[in-house]
Design a protein around this motif. Structure first.
Motif, PDB file in Angstrom:
ATOM      1  N   ILE A 100      30.617  44.428  41.088  1.00  0.00           N
ATOM      2  CA  ILE A 100      31.222  44.108  42.387  1.00  0.00           C
ATOM      3  C   ILE A 100      32.677  43.671  42.231  1.00  0.00           C
ATOM      4  CG2 ILE A 100      29.037  43.528  43.489  1.00  0.00           C
ATOM      5  CD1 ILE A 100      29.632  40.596  43.005  1.00  0.00           C
ATOM      6  N   ARG A 101      33.226  43.844  41.022  1.00  0.00           N
ATOM      7  CA  ARG A 101      34.639  43.581  40.740  1.00  0.00           C
ATOM      8  C   ARG A 101      35.035  42.165  41.133  1.00  0.00           C
ATOM      9  NH1 ARG A 101      38.172  46.458  43.606  1.00  0.00           N
ATOM     10  NH2 ARG A 101      39.760  46.338  41.989  1.00  0.00           N
ATOM     11  N   VAL A 102      34.217  41.197  40.710  1.00  0.00           N
ATOM     12  CA  VAL A 102      34.498  39.784  40.982  1.00  0.00           C
ATOM     13  C   VAL A 102      35.246  39.187  39.799  1.00  0.00           C
ATOM     14  CG1 VAL A 102      33.386  37.522  41.119  1.00  0.00           C
ATOM     15  CG2 VAL A 102      32.672  39.344  42.646  1.00  0.00           C
ATOM     16  N   ASP A 103      36.299  38.424  40.095  1.00  0.00           N
ATOM     17  CA  ASP A 103      37.073  37.770  39.036  1.00  0.00           C
ATOM     18  C   ASP A 103      36.392  36.512  38.532  1.00  0.00           C
ATOM     19  OD1 ASP A 103      39.463  39.485  39.033  1.00  0.00           O
ATOM     20  OD2 ASP A 103      39.750  38.716  41.065  1.00  0.00           O
ATOM     21  N   VAL A 104      35.801  35.739  39.444  1.00  0.00           N
ATOM     22  CA  VAL A 104      35.134  34.493  39.058  1.00  0.00           C
ATOM     23  C   VAL A 104      33.996  34.229  40.041  1.00  0.00           C
ATOM     24  CG1 VAL A 104      36.790  33.127  40.410  1.00  0.00           C
ATOM     25  CG2 VAL A 104      35.465  32.020  38.597  1.00  0.00           C
ATOM     26  N   ALA A 105      32.866  33.781  39.500  1.00  0.00           N
ATOM     27  CA  ALA A 105      31.715  33.439  40.330  1.00  0.00           C
ATOM     28  C   ALA A 105      31.348  31.985  40.080  1.00  0.00           C
ATOM     29  CB  ALA A 105      30.522  34.341  40.015  1.00  0.00           C
TER      30      ALA A 105
END
Length: 303
Positions: free
Chosen positions: A137-142
């Motif tokens: 989902i192309r997330v940088d930080v979760a």
């Protein structure tokens, strides 16, 4: 031969007026500089430079090629500068994933402050209680809560996630105040249906003995705020994080149960795909989260 180097040698030869001068710029021999240009001419099937013992001059094809090469090299240099800037200064779009309730209650304000302090960063926020693959989902930080399974992801602890068992004053008035876990054996539970960590509804006494409550499940919901509203209405007992229940406990609209027993503690973490070349926008945002929460987060502080 490296195409980009060949283009750069060709442009340098035109700018400097000789292969020897172009060669000095790149630490090559004049013969090797000439080979780079010859390789281009072979590829494009056209002579680009007229050579003489005194000077180099562009052919018509060479002039067109030279102008386009200048644009390509300038664009490449700009791309390198932009990529470097992203690593050293916060800019670009920051993609954040967070649990729904925690994100609404405690992350939204931090994101707003971060964006105010970093005008060259935009944010995309995805709220949900399912764990999803950050790369997919192309997330940088979760932000994730619970006991994470071992993986290649990089984690940074942000705060403890303390759990608490509560009921409303009305429910306690009707059913009595429990003194031990067994007193809640038949209590109606209001349960979160999408818990990702084991140990839910587990209490530990002073002797480190664990007790798991397994009373009837009166209500299942995939939203913690819905469960809290049901507990406030007197439907049963709720087991939830203090980041949700803290304000209700301070107002005494919900009462903690069995204070002599400690619920299993979870952890709130920042998770990102790799420790290599972390963009400044990610590093700075995680620092904001860590400074805002810490070992004694705001929701656990008394008024």
């Amino acid at each position: 031969m490296d195409r980009l180097t060949s283009l750069a040698v060709f442009v340098a030869a035109v700018d400097e007026g000789s292969f020897a001068a172009a060669a000095r710029r790149f630490g090559l021999s004049p013969a090797m500089a000439g080979k780079h240009v010859s390789a281009i001419e072979t590829e494009v099937h056209a002579r680009l430079l007229q050579r003489s013992t005194r000077q180099l001059s562009l052919t018509d094809a060479g002039l067109l090629y030279y102008e386009r090469c200048k644009q390509i090299l300038e664009a490449y240099d700009e791309a390198v500068r932009e990529a470097g800037d992203i690593q050293t200064s916060a800019r670009g779009t920051l993609r954040i994933a967070a649990p729904a309730t925690f994100g609404e209650m405690h992350v939204s304000g931090i994101v707003a402050r971060y964006l105010t302090d970093n005008p060259y960063v935009n944010a995309e926020v995805l709220l949900g209680d399912h764990y999803t693959d950050l790369l997919d989902i192309r997330v940088d930080v979760a932000i994730r809560i619970g006991r994470l399974t071992r993986s290649q992801l990089v984690t940074r602890r942000l705060a403890p996630c303390r759990m608490v068992l509560c009921a409303s004053p009305n429910w306690l008035a009707q059913n009595g105040t429990p003194c031990k876990p067994e007193d809640l054996h038949d209590a109606p539970r209001l349960a979160f249906s999408e818990a990702v960590s084991e140990g839910n509804w587990t209490l530990i006494d002073a002797q480190q003995q664990a007790f798991t409550l397994k009373g009837p499940c009166r209500l299942l919901a995939n939203n913690t705020q819905f469960l809290v509203a049901s507990a406030l209405a007197g439907m049963g007992i709720v087991y939830a994080p203090t980041f949700v229940l803290g304000e209700h406990i301070r107002r005494k609209t919900l009462i903690p149960l069995l204070p002599g027993y400690t619920p299993s503690e979870l952890v709130i973490q920042a998770v990102y795909p790799s420790a290599l070349h972390i963009p400044a926008k990610v590093r700075h945002f995680v620092d904001y989260l860590a400074q805002a929460f810490g070992d004694n987060p705001p929701w656990d502080k008394p008024e």
